[in-house]
Motif scaffolding. Structure first.
Motif, PDB file in Angstrom:
ATOM      1  N   LYS A  45       0.820  -1.214   0.000  1.00  0.00           N
ATOM      2  CA  LYS A  45       0.000   0.000   0.000  1.00  0.00           C
ATOM      3  C   LYS A  45       0.852   1.262   0.000  1.00  0.00           C
ATOM      4  O   LYS A  45       0.537   2.239  -0.678  1.00  0.00           O
ATOM      5  N   MET A  46       1.934   1.241   0.781  1.00  0.00           N
ATOM      6  CA  MET A  46       2.737   2.462   0.935  1.00  0.00           C
ATOM      7  C   MET A  46       3.795   2.618  -0.151  1.00  0.00           C
ATOM      8  O   MET A  46       4.481   3.632  -0.211  1.00  0.00           O
ATOM      9  N   GLY A  47       3.974   1.594  -0.995  1.00  0.00           N
ATOM     10  CA  GLY A  47       4.892   1.719  -2.118  1.00  0.00           C
ATOM     11  C   GLY A  47       6.313   1.276  -1.853  1.00  0.00           C
ATOM     12  O   GLY A  47       7.252   1.743  -2.520  1.00  0.00           O
ATOM     13  N   ALA A  48       6.518   0.365  -0.920  1.00  0.00           N
ATOM     14  CA  ALA A  48       7.861  -0.181  -0.697  1.00  0.00           C
ATOM     15  C   ALA A  48       8.313  -0.970  -1.923  1.00  0.00           C
ATOM     16  O   ALA A  48       7.491  -1.507  -2.678  1.00  0.00           O
ATOM     17  N   LEU A  63      12.611  -2.849   0.580  1.00  0.00           N
ATOM     18  CA  LEU A  63      13.582  -1.755   0.465  1.00  0.00           C
ATOM     19  C   LEU A  63      12.884  -0.417   0.299  1.00  0.00           C
ATOM     20  O   LEU A  63      11.813  -0.324  -0.320  1.00  0.00           O
ATOM     21  N   VAL A  64      13.517   0.609   0.841  1.00  0.00           N
ATOM     22  CA  VAL A  64      13.193   1.994   0.516  1.00  0.00           C
ATOM     23  C   VAL A  64      14.468   2.575  -0.084  1.00  0.00           C
ATOM     24  O   VAL A  64      15.468   2.745   0.620  1.00  0.00           O
ATOM     25  N   LYS A  65      14.436   2.852  -1.379  1.00  0.00           N
ATOM     26  CA  LYS A  65      15.626   3.298  -2.090  1.00  0.00           C
ATOM     27  C   LYS A  65      15.634   4.820  -2.222  1.00  0.00           C
ATOM     28  O   LYS A  65      14.725   5.406  -2.815  1.00  0.00           O
ATOM     29  N   GLY A  66      16.649   5.439  -1.649  1.00  0.00           N
ATOM     30  CA  GLY A  66      16.793   6.873  -1.805  1.00  0.00           C
ATOM     31  C   GLY A  66      17.289   7.222  -3.201  1.00  0.00           C
ATOM     32  O   GLY A  66      17.930   6.409  -3.876  1.00  0.00           O
ATOM     33  N   THR A  67      17.033   8.429  -3.604  1.00  0.00           N
ATOM     34  CA  THR A  67      17.486   8.860  -4.927  1.00  0.00           C
ATOM     35  C   THR A  67      18.942   9.316  -4.914  1.00  0.00           C
ATOM     36  O   THR A  67      19.542   9.496  -5.975  1.00  0.00           O
ATOM     37  N   LEU A  68      19.500   9.499  -3.734  1.00  0.00           N
ATOM     38  CA  LEU A  68      20.889   9.918  -3.612  1.00  0.00           C
ATOM     39  C   LEU A  68      21.761   8.737  -3.232  1.00  0.00           C
ATOM     40  O   LEU A  68      21.302   7.794  -2.573  1.00  0.00           O
ATOM     41  N   PRO A  69      23.032   8.740  -3.660  1.00  0.00           N
ATOM     42  CA  PRO A  69      23.912   7.616  -3.323  1.00  0.00           C
ATOM     43  C   PRO A  69      24.228   7.587  -1.831  1.00  0.00           C
ATOM     44  O   PRO A  69      24.251   8.616  -1.163  1.00  0.00           O
ATOM     45  N   GLY A  70      24.461   6.384  -1.322  1.00  0.00           N
ATOM     46  CA  GLY A  70      24.790   6.242   0.093  1.00  0.00           C
ATOM     47  C   GLY A  70      24.843   4.791   0.500  1.00  0.00           C
ATOM     48  O   GLY A  70      24.725   3.880  -0.333  1.00  0.00           O
ATOM     49  N   LYS A  71      25.011   4.564   1.767  1.00  0.00           N
ATOM     50  CA  LYS A  71      25.136   3.207   2.288  1.00  0.00           C
ATOM     51  C   LYS A  71      23.777   2.567   2.504  1.00  0.00           C
ATOM     52  O   LYS A  71      22.732   3.187   2.289  1.00  0.00           O
ATOM     53  N   ILE A  72      23.815   1.323   2.951  1.00  0.00           N
ATOM     54  CA  ILE A  72      22.590   0.548   3.165  1.00  0.00           C
ATOM     55  C   ILE A  72      22.416   0.306   4.659  1.00  0.00           C
ATOM     56  O   ILE A  72      23.273  -0.297   5.308  1.00  0.00           O
ATOM     57  N   ALA A 115       9.043   3.018   7.596  1.00  0.00           N
ATOM     58  CA  ALA A 115       9.041   2.802   6.143  1.00  0.00           C
ATOM     59  C   ALA A 115       8.159   3.832   5.445  1.00  0.00           C
ATOM     60  O   ALA A 115       8.544   4.418   4.420  1.00  0.00           O
ATOM     61  N   LYS A 116       6.987   4.061   5.987  1.00  0.00           N
ATOM     62  CA  LYS A 116       6.060   5.023   5.371  1.00  0.00           C
ATOM     63  C   LYS A 116       6.672   6.425   5.341  1.00  0.00           C
ATOM     64  O   LYS A 116       6.580   7.138   4.329  1.00  0.00           O
ATOM     65  N   LEU A 117       7.310   6.805   6.422  1.00  0.00           N
ATOM     66  CA  LEU A 117       7.907   8.133   6.505  1.00  0.00           C
ATOM     67  C   LEU A 117       9.081   8.268   5.533  1.00  0.00           C
ATOM     68  O   LEU A 117       9.230   9.298   4.853  1.00  0.00           O
ATOM     69  N   LEU A 118       9.916   7.246   5.440  1.00  0.00           N
ATOM     70  CA  LEU A 118      11.070   7.305   4.545  1.00  0.00           C
ATOM     71  C   LEU A 118      10.649   7.273   3.078  1.00  0.00           C
ATOM     72  O   LEU A 118      11.283   7.918   2.236  1.00  0.00           O
ATOM     73  N   LYS A 122      11.983   9.774   0.097  1.00  0.00           N
ATOM     74  CA  LYS A 122      13.069   9.056  -0.573  1.00  0.00           C
ATOM     75  C   LYS A 122      13.846   9.949  -1.542  1.00  0.00           C
ATOM     76  O   LYS A 122      15.006   9.648  -1.859  1.00  0.00           O
ATOM     77  N   ASN A 123      13.256  11.049  -1.976  1.00  0.00           N
ATOM     78  CA  ASN A 123      14.007  11.980  -2.832  1.00  0.00           C
ATOM     79  C   ASN A 123      15.105  12.704  -2.070  1.00  0.00           C
ATOM     80  O   ASN A 123      16.019  13.265  -2.660  1.00  0.00           O
ATOM     81  N   GLU A 124      15.016  12.696  -0.736  1.00  0.00           N
ATOM     82  CA  GLU A 124      16.036  13.327   0.107  1.00  0.00           C
ATOM     83  C   GLU A 124      16.928  12.283   0.767  1.00  0.00           C
ATOM     84  O   GLU A 124      17.882  12.641   1.472  1.00  0.00           O
ATOM     85  N   LEU A 125      16.634  11.018   0.549  1.00  0.00           N
ATOM     86  CA  LEU A 125      17.328   9.943   1.249  1.00  0.00           C
ATOM     87  C   LEU A 125      18.603   9.552   0.513  1.00  0.00           C
ATOM     88  O   LEU A 125      18.560   9.209  -0.669  1.00  0.00           O
ATOM     89  N   ALA A 126      19.730   9.577   1.219  1.00  0.00           N
ATOM     90  CA  ALA A 126      21.017   9.164   0.651  1.00  0.00           C
ATOM     91  C   ALA A 126      21.262   7.707   1.036  1.00  0.00           C
ATOM     92  O   ALA A 126      21.584   7.404   2.182  1.00  0.00           O
TER      93      ALA A 126
END
Length: 294
Positions: A45-48, A63-72, A115-118, A122-126
């Motif tokens: 529902k939330m788009g994970a 997974l919640v994949k950020g648009t910016l590069p970074g660690k897992i 998960a819902k908040l991230l 996700k456009n700001e998530l590295a």
């Protein structure tokens, strides 16, 4: 940060609703099909992304994949309940003879909230956040089952976060999070010791070898490992939760079984406790002409 906190507070009612839904359907051990189906439904529902199910049985990951590069980073929540009949009388109480008495319904709801908040940010998530929903925490089998089935691969997390609700500690109140350097959550081990003797009549104990007496002595002696053999700077907990022996009041049993748990904060102490439990149980039984199987 203020904006994130405000958003988190705004979805508080949804997190509460998730927790109350889950509270009504507790399942045991590795067998959590209804719980897993609920988690899958909400993640979709939330788009994970990259949702995987039936990991090591009924485990779930997404997974919640950020648009910016970074660690897992991985966030893990356990989701199994306990074989306890709920008597709270709450409108959302369990009615299936089992209960979320340890807070795993809250852990799962909190992870869904994160998960819902991230996902919303996700456009700001590295980097990427991997959510892991683990059955079988109470029987100490779920983590290994999921790891053996590859949950820590593709992608492999650089770090993993877990938590437990504050019902175990009184130092942190509502709205607070407790952290510390080093180990915080203990390793959990379960042990069973069977004391064997020779049955007989209660009126002639000299003709028998009493395993109940052996078990009773061992229950007390085992605590001396904690109080007299461990450094107070490297603590452990040993609890006997069950003792069973005999069938009636005037017959000396042939066997008596004790079961317990050990909690330790270092691998060295964990190994030491196992070695000493085995040795002390055997020597206690031998000293009373019996034997112990650990």
């Amino acid at each position: 940060m203020k904006g994130i906190l405000e958003e988190a507070n705004a979805i508080g009612p949804q997190i509460t609703a998730w927790r109350r839904d889950l509270h009504q359907i507790p399942e045991l051990g590795l067998e959590t099909p209804e719980t897993s189906a609920y988690i899958l439904q909400e993640l979709k529902k939330m788009g994970a992304e990259d949702i995987k199910e039936k990991i090591g049985g009924w485990g779930v990951a997404a997974l919640v994949k950020g648009t910016l590069p970074g660690k897992i980073l991985a966030i893990r929540a356990d989701c199994d309940g306990l074989p306890i009949v709920e008597e709270t009388g709450l409108p959302f109480a369990s009615k299936n003879g089992r209960m979320h008495a340890c807070g795993h319904d809250a852990h799962t709801a909190m992870a869904l909230g994160a998960a819902k908040l991230l996902i919303a940010h996700k456009n700001e998530l590295a980097g990427t956040v991997k959510f892991i929903f683990q059955p079988g925490e109470e029987n100490v089998k779920g983590a290994k089952a999921m790891i053996d089935d590859g949950v820590m691969e593709n992608p492999a997390p650089d770090a993993l976060l877990g938590l437990h609700t504050g019902c175990l500690w009184k130092e942190a109140g509502p709205g607070e999070i407790g952290v510390r350097y080093g180990a915080l959550m203990a390793a959990v081990d379960r042990f069973q010791i069977t004391f064997r003797g020779k049955g007989g009549h209660g009126a002639t104990p000299h003709l028998a070898v009493d395993p109940v007496t052996m078990a009773s002595a061992a229950v007390m002696e085992l605590q001396t490992i904690i109080s007299r053999e461990l450094s107070p700077l490297d603590p452990a907990v040993l609890t006997i939760g069950r003792i069973a022996g005999g069938t009636t009041f005037n017959v000396i049993a042939e066997e008596c079984v004790i079961e317990g748990t050990v909690r330790t904060l270092s691998p060295e102490t964990r190994d030491f406790m196992e070695k000493r439990i085995r040795a002390l149980a055997s020597r206690t039984a031998e000293g009373m002409r019996g034997e112990a199987v650990v």
